[in-house]
Write an enzyme that holds these catalytic residues in place. Sequence first.
Site, PDB file in Angstrom:
ATOM      1  CE  LYS A   1      -4.252  -1.733   0.484  1.00  0.00           C
ATOM      2  NZ  LYS A   1      -5.391  -1.418  -0.408  1.00  0.00           N
TER       3      LYS A   1
ATOM      4  CG  ASP B   1      -4.152  -0.812  -3.785  1.00  0.00           C
ATOM      5  OD1 ASP B   1      -4.482   0.114  -4.545  1.00  0.00           O
ATOM      6  OD2 ASP B   1      -4.959  -1.408  -3.053  1.00  0.00           O
TER       7      ASP B   1
ATOM      8  CE  LYS C   1     -11.099  -4.573  -3.259  1.00  0.00           C
ATOM      9  NZ  LYS C   1     -10.708  -3.242  -2.729  1.00  0.00           N
TER      10      LYS C   1
END
Length: 324
Positions: free
Chosen positions: A147, A172, A243
């Site tokens: 991240k 990400d 998702k």
Amino acid sequence: MRDVETRIEHWPLAAPFRISRGIKTVAEVVTVELHVGGQVGRGECVPYPRYGDSAESVSRQIDEVREALAKGARGDLPGLLPPGPAMNAIDCALWDLEAKLSGRSVEQMLGKTVPPVLTALTVSLDTPDRMAAAAAAIREAALIKVKVNAEEPEACIGAVRRAAPGAALIVDPNESWDLDLLTRMQPILQELRVEFVEQPLPCEDDFGLEGFEPLVPICADESCHTAKDLDILRRRYGMVNIKLDKTGGLTGGLELLEAARARGFGVMVGCMVSTSLSIAPAMHIAARADYADLDGPLWLKEDRPGGVSLQDGRLTPATDLCWG
């Protein structure tokens, strides 16, 4: 008729989870239970403020369709709710209930076994030194998600790469980069052997990816909700992240998977920080995907009974005590 129960639950995390948009210390989820004939079907969703959701707003959405839900079928959902967390919890509860009432597992209903799945383990956003320490703790992992935001991304990714030299890396930025930064990062991403970058640009600005030629693939996350998005996304991305809280459940997730494959997209399946009740349905997508990032329950201090477990970097499916 079914009895319908809805609850807001809070599951403390073992450590803070940081991304470019903020810090999470508790997983807030909404669960739906459908009771009929002595059987209970359960589903879970994670309301996400990024999309204007809250636990209260999702609970209200479910309450608004409670009467229809008490007697309706899974195929009725698209006419009752838009794709999103509320629809996800209901859809997955209906899958679970159908399995229990029929005496057949969801695996049997879909005709495909779900094996243990290699999952990314996440290094959340922090200083490069702390991210290196977090990566060193999981250095044997085959796949690590990093991240980042727009501050020091090269230093953060480089620190993780040095701490875990053998791992495949996913980067990400959670929409925190602009096109200039993405362009500057291309040779660095390639040098650091990054597999792909997930949603670098804000979804409202990702038209800038049309005509862009990346050195590593780019995956749509926040820009991809349902199969209806794919015709636009194919001009901007080579991969999509499925998702269930965006597709509106396993039913929508399977539709998106099939449509993405038909258009030549690479496929990842992802999750929010959640319990295994959210992850168990997503495992049926993961069994058919190229990459999985389903470590949400691994961030919790405690998970549900019968939940997923990590063994040698692979996520073992939940038992029917949890779902399916």
